[in-house]
Design a protein around this motif. Structure first.
Motif, short mmCIF file in Angstrom:
data_model
loop_
_atom_site.label_atom_id
_atom_site.label_comp_id
_atom_site.label_asym_id
_atom_site.label_seq_id
_atom_site.Cartn_x
_atom_site.Cartn_y
_atom_site.Cartn_z
N PHE A 14 95.38 24.65 -24.28
CA PHE A 14 95.75 24.17 -24.61
C PHE A 14 97.39 23.42 -24.56
N GLU A 15 97.70 21.87 -25.42
CA GLU A 15 98.79 21.76 -24.58
C GLU A 15 100.00 22.43 -25.83
N VAL A 16 101.05 22.44 -24.72
CA VAL A 16 102.37 22.67 -26.13
C VAL A 16 103.64 21.84 -25.40
N PRO A 17 104.35 21.83 -26.07
CA PRO A 17 105.47 20.91 -25.62
C PRO A 17 106.35 21.37 -25.10
N HIS A 18 107.22 20.87 -23.61
CA HIS A 18 108.10 21.56 -22.15
C HIS A 18 109.31 22.00 -22.90
N SER A 19 109.15 21.82 -24.14
CA SER A 19 111.00 22.15 -24.91
C SER A 19 109.39 23.27 -26.54
N ASP A 20 108.58 24.27 -26.16
CA ASP A 20 107.83 25.27 -27.09
C ASP A 20 108.66 25.93 -27.95
N GLY A 21 110.11 26.24 -27.58
CA GLY A 21 110.74 26.86 -28.86
C GLY A 21 110.82 26.62 -29.91
N TYR A 22 110.91 25.36 -29.91
CA TYR A 22 110.80 24.88 -31.87
C TYR A 22 109.34 25.11 -32.51
N GLN A 23 108.01 25.21 -31.77
CA GLN A 23 107.03 25.67 -32.77
C GLN A 23 106.64 26.77 -32.63
N ILE A 24 107.59 27.93 -31.17
CA ILE A 24 106.82 29.41 -31.36
C ILE A 24 108.15 30.31 -32.71
N TYR A 25 109.66 29.18 -32.68
CA TYR A 25 110.42 29.65 -34.34
C TYR A 25 108.90 29.73 -35.81
N SER A 26 108.51 29.00 -35.72
CA SER A 26 107.85 28.21 -36.72
C SER A 26 106.73 29.33 -37.22
N ALA A 27 105.88 29.85 -35.41
CA ALA A 27 104.78 30.93 -35.84
C ALA A 27 105.27 32.55 -36.09
N LEU A 28 106.40 32.90 -35.14
CA LEU A 28 106.85 33.65 -35.69
C LEU A 28 107.28 33.92 -37.48
N LEU A 29 107.88 32.76 -37.53
CA LEU A 29 109.06 32.95 -39.46
C LEU A 29 107.30 33.26 -40.09
N ALA A 30 106.21 31.75 -39.67
CA ALA A 30 104.91 32.46 -40.75
C ALA A 30 104.35 33.28 -40.42
N LEU A 31 104.97 34.38 -39.49
CA LEU A 31 103.98 35.98 -39.36
C LEU A 31 105.31 36.84 -40.61
N ILE A 32 106.63 36.77 -40.50
CA ILE A 32 107.12 37.70 -41.07
C ILE A 32 107.36 37.06 -42.41
N ASN A 33 106.85 35.97 -42.70
CA ASN A 33 106.84 35.56 -44.23
C ASN A 33 105.04 35.96 -44.47
N SER A 34 104.03 36.39 -43.91
CA SER A 34 102.69 36.62 -44.65
C SER A 34 103.55 38.44 -45.36
N LYS A 35 104.76 39.10 -44.17
CA LYS A 35 104.77 40.20 -44.27
C LYS A 35 105.50 40.36 -45.88
N ASN A 36 106.41 39.58 -45.74
CA ASN A 36 107.93 39.40 -46.15
C ASN A 36 108.43 38.34 -46.41
N PRO A 37 107.89 37.42 -47.30
CA PRO A 37 108.94 35.95 -47.44
C PRO A 37 110.57 36.26 -47.66
N GLU A 38 110.33 36.99 -48.40
CA GLU A 38 112.34 37.12 -48.43
C GLU A 38 112.71 37.80 -47.61
#
Length: 283
Positions: A14-38
């Motif tokens: 699948f495709e990702v932007p050349h600048s993929d950092g902001y997508q990765i940030y959102s994905a990691l934040l979602a994982l953290i949120n699933s464990k501890n929203p605070e």
């Protein structure tokens, strides 16, 4: 301080932007949120960026679509995360729990990444001081691995060259925002200019426009990308012969710290990741 290496494999192409950092940030934040929203909310809302998140590193295929690159199925990619937050253990636990114990994928916009391996390295402030106390070299070799975007003070002007004052004043600001009481450094901008010499490797020097986010444009009624400008490449910083020992030690500590903090702005969105080598001799 921590440095976390996550090795991942895409199950499908699948495709990702050349600048993929902001997508990765959102994905990691979602994982953290699933464990501890605070914890997730604190990371996202804090004016002090205490995480630096790199881009995916590995083999990509070309995409027919502009601004995109294609991930190769079952290829191994590496993601590096730096944490300077005083609550680093809490952040680490809330991030790795969904990955390692729940076997959750890192979900990007167009597909998921299966986590293959996680490595964790912890370094204390005292560790940095001990390492620097033993160093008697004269050159700091900094590799700017992802586009580094350093704004000039509070303006919209971006530094497009690894100029010594801009680079080290950025690191100093990050250090003083998170360091323990008693470790704060008082270095003047003029000292970086007076006692350091930058020697960029022109062959590796590149400039980029980096996609760091998208916002919804209410006037045009569609999402609008937000870009920042930055540079990549390698630059050696050497000390002048009259540089005080205290200054040499402080700048060397800052250089090592930058591997965790990143340099410049948008470090949570894939910008400003570096690696540092302490050279014994000027080359």
């Amino acid at each position: 301080m921590r440095q976390i290496l996550i090795k991942v494999r895409p199950k499908d192409a699948f495709e990702v932007p050349h600048s993929d950092g902001y997508q990765i940030y959102s994905a990691l934040l979602a994982l953290i949120n699933s464990k501890n929203p605070e914890v997730s909310e604190r990371i996202h809302d804090s004016p002090v960026r205490t995480m630096s998140i790199g881009s995916l590193y590995g083999k990509f295929e070309r995409s027919d679509k502009k601004g995109l690159k294609r991930l190769v199925p079952d290829e191994l990619y590496t993601l590096r995360i730096g944490v300077t937050d005083p609550h680093e253990e809490e952040i680490f636990q809330t991030l790795v729990y969904p990955i390692l114990l729940e076997r959750r994928d890192i979900m990007l916009d167009r597909g998921g990444l299966d986590v293959d391996h996680v490595e964790d390295k912890q370094v204390s402030y005292d560790d940095l001081f001990r390492r620097v106390a033993e160093y008697r070299g004269s050159t700091l070799d900094i590799r700017f691995l992802t586009p580094t975007c350093i704004q000039y003070k509070n303006s919209d002007v971006t530094e497009m060259f690894p100029q010594r004052i801009a680079v080290f004043h950025s690191i100093l600001s990050k250090w003083n925002q998170v360091c323990p009481e008693g470790y704060r450094m008082d270095i003047k901008r003029d000292e970086f200019g007076r006692y350091l010499i930058e020697k960029p490797d022109i062959r590796s020097y590149k400039t980029h426009s980096v996609l760091v986010s998208t916002v919804f444009d209410r006037i045009k009624d569609h999402p609008r990308p937000i870009f920042k400008q930055g540079f990549m490449g390698r630059c050696r910083y050497s000390f002048t012969p009259d540089a005080p020992r205290s200054f040499r030690n402080a700048v060397t500590i800052l250089a090592l710290f930058s591997e965790f903090s990143g340099i410049g702005s948008s470090v949570t969105r894939g910008c400003g990741q570096v690696s540092v080598i302490l050279e014994e001799k000027v080359t």
